[in-house]
Write an enzyme that holds these catalytic residues in place. Structure first.
Site, PDB file in Angstrom:
ATOM      1  CE  LYS A 179      48.182  52.288  42.769  1.00  0.00           C
ATOM      2  NZ  LYS A 179      49.407  52.623  42.004  1.00  0.00           N
ATOM      3  CE1 TYR A 200      47.889  55.913  42.423  1.00  0.00           C
ATOM      4  CE2 TYR A 200      49.048  56.301  40.357  1.00  0.00           C
ATOM      5  CZ  TYR A 200      49.070  56.022  41.708  1.00  0.00           C
ATOM      6  OH  TYR A 200      50.268  55.862  42.348  1.00  0.00           O
ATOM      7  CB  ILE A 249      48.473  48.708  41.473  1.00  0.00           C
ATOM      8  CG1 ILE A 249      47.362  48.342  40.480  1.00  0.00           C
ATOM      9  CG2 ILE A 249      49.724  49.188  40.735  1.00  0.00           C
ATOM     10  CD1 ILE A 249      46.907  49.476  39.591  1.00  0.00           C
TER      11      ILE A 249
END
Length: 298
Positions: A163, A135, A207
């Protein structure tokens, strides 16, 4: 291994007036999002106020989420901490609680070299036998995972994706380019405005915080793209612009939660001090919500 794809809401954390977690409303929101067609659930991410929740609260939220989701979609758990040992510990707890995938944010506050970031993630991957999604959100952590480091980490079998919330499309594009030959590695957009462009470039979705407001609309970006209906996918992507334009009035997490509250759901406010929205911001949200309701957005 669980397939990483689609639109995964970074689900907000409903709270009562005393700032305790409202688990009944959490279950309600989980079903609302899944009924809306989302492709996964991500509790206590940035949009779920993971930065301000206690560790015991996170684990209880995860247990309730796993219990309510009942395998209908994959459950992602944000387990990243500043320290490597703490990240391993939280990740093992999340595994025990039934998470399907770990999302591990880059360490924050202290500056880390790319070699330090590599060793951090490598250690966690070797200690915790679960799929891991990196992330990257440098605006919040002060540490950016470079494309070269993502490429190196993608060679570790259970590091299966990244992500990117940098907001820099070229950075996300380089993630895709650097890992294109690895069919077991996926790139997700962490910016709601770039979901379709992520898919067009070879990514697998996003997301999304705005999926708390419009789960059906956000999920349809992916579904329409996969069906080859690109013009309709573009319209769905463009339709959240007016909501995102309201983010200038406050923290995006706070604006999203306020919007869901204005829709009549008992999600409460964000935890102090991140719980204020100006009158101007509230009016801007009301206007955008009314416009979108007239368009049938869900």
């Amino acid at each position: 291994m669980v397939e990483i794809k689609g639109v995964i809401p970074a689900i907000l954390t409903p709270m009562k007036e005393d700032e305790s977690v409202n688990y009944d409303e959490l279950r309600n929101q989980l079903n609302r999002l899944i009924d809306g067609g989302v492709h996964g659930i991500f509790p206590f991410g940035t949009n779920g106020e993971g930065y301000i929740l206690r560790e015991d609260e996170k684990m209880e939220i995860l247990k309730v989420t796993v219990d309510e989701v009942k395998g209908r979609v994959p459950v992602y758990a944000g387990t990243g901490c500043i320290g490597t040992k703490d990240t391993v510990r939280q990740s093992l707890k999340a595994k025990e609680a039934g998470a399907d995938i770990l999302s591990i944010i880059a360490p924050s506050f202290a500056m880390a070299s790319q070699d330090e970031l590599y060793e951090h993630y490598k250690t966690v991957a070797f200690e915790v036998d679960m799929p891991i999604v990196l992330y990257n959100i440098p605006a919040r952590t002060n540490n950016s995972i470079s494309p070269d480091t993502v490429e190196r980490l993608s060679e570790i079998p259970n590091i299966v994706g990244v992500k990117d919330s940098s907001g820099n499309f070229d950075n996300m594009l380089q993630y895709i380019e650097k890992t294109r030959g690895n069919e077991n590695f996926s790139v997700l957009s962490g910016n709601d405005s770039l979901i379709l462009w992520n898919l067009l470039a070879g990514g697998v979705g996003g997301i999304a915080g705005c999926a708390n407001i419009y789960p059906g609309t956000l999920a349809s970006i992916y579904d329409l793209f996969m069906a080859g209906e690109l013009e309709q996918a573009r319209k769905a992507q463009d339709s959240i612009r007016n909501i995102r334009n309201t983010f200038k009035y406050g923290n995006p997490n706070t604006m999203v939660k306020t919007a869901v509250g204005l829709m009549g759901y008992l999600v409460g406010k964000c935890r102090a001090p991140f719980n204020k929205v100006s009158d101007q911001g509230v009016e801007a949200l009301k206007k955008a919500l009314a416009e979108n309701e007239a368009l049938g957005m869900k």
